[in-house]
Design a protein around this motif. Structure first.
Motif, PDB file in Angstrom:
ATOM      1  N   TYR A   1       6.104  10.396   7.032  1.00  0.00           N
ATOM      2  CA  TYR A   1       7.058   9.380   7.475  1.00  0.00           C
ATOM      3  C   TYR A   1       7.890   9.953   8.609  1.00  0.00           C
ATOM      4  N   ASP A   2       8.614   9.082   9.335  1.00  0.00           N
ATOM      5  CA  ASP A   2       9.522   9.516  10.398  1.00  0.00           C
ATOM      6  C   ASP A   2      10.616  10.441   9.876  1.00  0.00           C
ATOM      7  N   ASN A   3      10.972  10.275   8.582  1.00  0.00           N
ATOM      8  CA  ASN A   3      12.024  11.116   8.005  1.00  0.00           C
ATOM      9  C   ASN A   3      11.509  12.507   7.605  1.00  0.00           C
ATOM     10  N   GLY A   4      10.241  12.768   7.865  1.00  0.00           N
ATOM     11  CA  GLY A   4       9.657  14.080   7.574  1.00  0.00           C
ATOM     12  C   GLY A   4       9.049  14.220   6.202  1.00  0.00           C
ATOM     13  N   LYS A   5       9.224  13.209   5.346  1.00  0.00           N
ATOM     14  CA  LYS A   5       8.651  13.281   4.001  1.00  0.00           C
ATOM     15  C   LYS A   5       7.171  12.918   4.045  1.00  0.00           C
ATOM     16  N   LEU A   6       6.457  13.489   3.110  1.00  0.00           N
ATOM     17  CA  LEU A   6       5.023  13.256   3.001  1.00  0.00           C
ATOM     18  C   LEU A   6       4.744  11.812   2.604  1.00  0.00           C
ATOM     19  N   LYS A   7       3.879  11.138   3.352  1.00  0.00           N
ATOM     20  CA  LYS A   7       3.523   9.748   3.083  1.00  0.00           C
ATOM     21  C   LYS A   7       2.195   9.655   2.336  1.00  0.00           C
ATOM     22  N   GLU A   8       1.248  10.492   2.732  1.00  0.00           N
ATOM     23  CA  GLU A   8      -0.107  10.349   2.190  1.00  0.00           C
ATOM     24  C   GLU A   8      -0.866  11.659   2.344  1.00  0.00           C
ATOM     25  N   VAL A   9      -1.709  11.956   1.354  1.00  0.00           N
ATOM     26  CA  VAL A   9      -2.623  13.094   1.419  1.00  0.00           C
ATOM     27  C   VAL A   9      -3.982  12.601   0.964  1.00  0.00           C
ATOM     28  N   TYR A  10      -5.007  12.892   1.767  1.00  0.00           N
ATOM     29  CA  TYR A  10      -6.361  12.539   1.350  1.00  0.00           C
ATOM     30  C   TYR A  10      -7.348  13.540   1.932  1.00  0.00           C
ATOM     31  N   TYR A  11      -8.547  13.488   1.403  1.00  0.00           N
ATOM     32  CA  TYR A  11      -9.624  14.363   1.851  1.00  0.00           C
ATOM     33  C   TYR A  11     -10.727  13.510   2.451  1.00  0.00           C
ATOM     34  N   ARG A  12     -11.413  14.082   3.418  1.00  0.00           N
ATOM     35  CA  ARG A  12     -12.577  13.401   3.979  1.00  0.00           C
ATOM     36  C   ARG A  12     -13.674  14.434   4.205  1.00  0.00           C
ATOM     37  N   LYS A  13     -14.880  13.938   4.122  1.00  0.00           N
ATOM     38  CA  LYS A  13     -16.041  14.788   4.330  1.00  0.00           C
ATOM     39  C   LYS A  13     -16.960  14.052   5.284  1.00  0.00           C
ATOM     40  N   ALA A  14     -17.315  14.726   6.366  1.00  0.00           N
ATOM     41  CA  ALA A  14     -18.158  14.127   7.400  1.00  0.00           C
ATOM     42  C   ALA A  14     -17.566  12.795   7.879  1.00  0.00           C
ATOM     43  N   GLY A  15     -16.230  12.738   7.981  1.00  0.00           N
ATOM     44  CA  GLY A  15     -15.554  11.554   8.499  1.00  0.00           C
ATOM     45  C   GLY A  15     -15.310  10.450   7.492  1.00  0.00           C
ATOM     46  N   ARG A  16     -15.742  10.616   6.242  1.00  0.00           N
ATOM     47  CA  ARG A  16     -15.562   9.585   5.216  1.00  0.00           C
ATOM     48  C   ARG A  16     -14.614  10.080   4.142  1.00  0.00           C
ATOM     49  N   MET A  17     -13.775   9.171   3.627  1.00  0.00           N
ATOM     50  CA  MET A  17     -12.831   9.551   2.594  1.00  0.00           C
ATOM     51  C   MET A  17     -13.596  10.010   1.353  1.00  0.00           C
ATOM     52  N   GLU A  18     -13.222  11.200   0.851  1.00  0.00           N
ATOM     53  CA  GLU A  18     -13.959  11.827  -0.243  1.00  0.00           C
ATOM     54  C   GLU A  18     -13.005  12.694  -1.060  1.00  0.00           C
ATOM     55  N   GLY A  19     -12.668  12.250  -2.249  1.00  0.00           N
ATOM     56  CA  GLY A  19     -11.774  13.014  -3.116  1.00  0.00           C
ATOM     57  C   GLY A  19     -10.501  12.258  -3.415  1.00  0.00           C
ATOM     58  N   VAL A  20      -9.521  12.981  -3.895  1.00  0.00           N
ATOM     59  CA  VAL A  20      -8.260  12.377  -4.311  1.00  0.00           C
ATOM     60  C   VAL A  20      -7.454  11.930  -3.086  1.00  0.00           C
ATOM     61  N   ARG A  21      -6.890  10.739  -3.184  1.00  0.00           N
ATOM     62  CA  ARG A  21      -5.951  10.236  -2.181  1.00  0.00           C
ATOM     63  C   ARG A  21      -4.654   9.927  -2.917  1.00  0.00           C
ATOM     64  N   THR A  22      -3.550  10.450  -2.404  1.00  0.00           N
ATOM     65  CA  THR A  22      -2.248  10.241  -3.007  1.00  0.00           C
ATOM     66  C   THR A  22      -1.308   9.684  -1.946  1.00  0.00           C
ATOM     67  N   VAL A  23      -0.615   8.594  -2.281  1.00  0.00           N
ATOM     68  CA  VAL A  23       0.312   7.937  -1.356  1.00  0.00           C
ATOM     69  C   VAL A  23       1.710   7.966  -1.983  1.00  0.00           C
ATOM     70  N   PHE A  24       2.717   8.213  -1.134  1.00  0.00           N
ATOM     71  CA  PHE A  24       4.098   8.301  -1.592  1.00  0.00           C
ATOM     72  C   PHE A  24       4.958   7.272  -0.880  1.00  0.00           C
ATOM     73  N   PHE A  25       6.022   6.813  -1.562  1.00  0.00           N
ATOM     74  CA  PHE A  25       7.032   5.983  -0.922  1.00  0.00           C
ATOM     75  C   PHE A  25       7.893   6.882  -0.038  1.00  0.00           C
ATOM     76  N   ASP A  26       8.687   6.288   0.863  1.00  0.00           N
ATOM     77  CA  ASP A  26       9.534   7.100   1.736  1.00  0.00           C
ATOM     78  C   ASP A  26      10.665   7.797   0.982  1.00  0.00           C
ATOM     79  N   ASN A  27      10.877   7.426  -0.287  1.00  0.00           N
ATOM     80  CA  ASN A  27      11.861   8.131  -1.112  1.00  0.00           C
ATOM     81  C   ASN A  27      11.235   9.345  -1.822  1.00  0.00           C
ATOM     82  N   GLY A  28       9.945   9.591  -1.562  1.00  0.00           N
ATOM     83  CA  GLY A  28       9.264  10.752  -2.130  1.00  0.00           C
ATOM     84  C   GLY A  28       8.558  10.492  -3.441  1.00  0.00           C
ATOM     85  N   LYS A  29       8.768   9.327  -4.042  1.00  0.00           N
ATOM     86  CA  LYS A  29       8.125   9.019  -5.324  1.00  0.00           C
ATOM     87  C   LYS A  29       6.692   8.556  -5.095  1.00  0.00           C
TER      88      LYS A  29
END
Length: 140
Positions: free
Chosen positions: A73-101
């Motif tokens: 996010y613009d506030n520096g907090k983590l918004k999203e983490v995901y993995y990709r393999k050969a350009g395709r989403m592969e593995g766990v994807r985690t999304v956060f609100f801008d409050n960090g939850k």
């Protein structure tokens, strides 16, 4: 005869460990896909004009086709983490609100949602759980 028993008992004791090793090597089973890899290396950082980080991309020396992407996010907090393999989403994807939850989490395979996805409200309480089949279709 007692030598044979010792041998059989030894192999019986080793069998569960060998099966677990085969599962981990083949990529099957419930091995956590989002754990930190010792081969993880920062590959790219994209910043806005004001210096805030937009995203980071990590590569893996033990798997050159795999990447980990972190979006901020613009506030520096983590918004999203995901993995990709050969350009395709592969593995766990985690999304956060801008409050960090936590906002949502689930596993992707070849750009399709697979298995259980959990969605949360901004106050942190679980909103709903949805299940997806092997080709990304929603199942009840």
């Amino acid at each position: 005869m007692s030598g044979e028993r010792t041998s059989i008992n030894t192999y019986s004791a080793l069998l569960p460990g060998l099966l677990l090793s085969l599962f981990a090597i083949s990529g099957s089973g419930c091995i956590a896909r989002d754990e930190q890899h010792s081969s993880e290396r920062l590959r790219q950082v994209m910043r806005e004009e004001n210096g805030h980080i937009q995203w980071k991309v990590y590569g893996f020396t033990d798997d050159p086709c795999k990447e980990k992407v972190e979006i901020y996010y613009d506030n520096g907090k983590l918004k999203e983490v995901y993995y990709r393999k050969a350009g395709r989403m592969e593995g766990v994807r985690t999304v956060f609100f801008d409050n960090g939850k936590l906002s949502e989490t689930g596993i992707w395979h070849e750009d399709n949602r697979v298995g259980e996805f959990r969605y949360y409200r901004q106050d942190g309480h679980l909103e709903c759980v949805q299940y997806f089949g092997l080709i990304g279709e929603s199942v009840e």
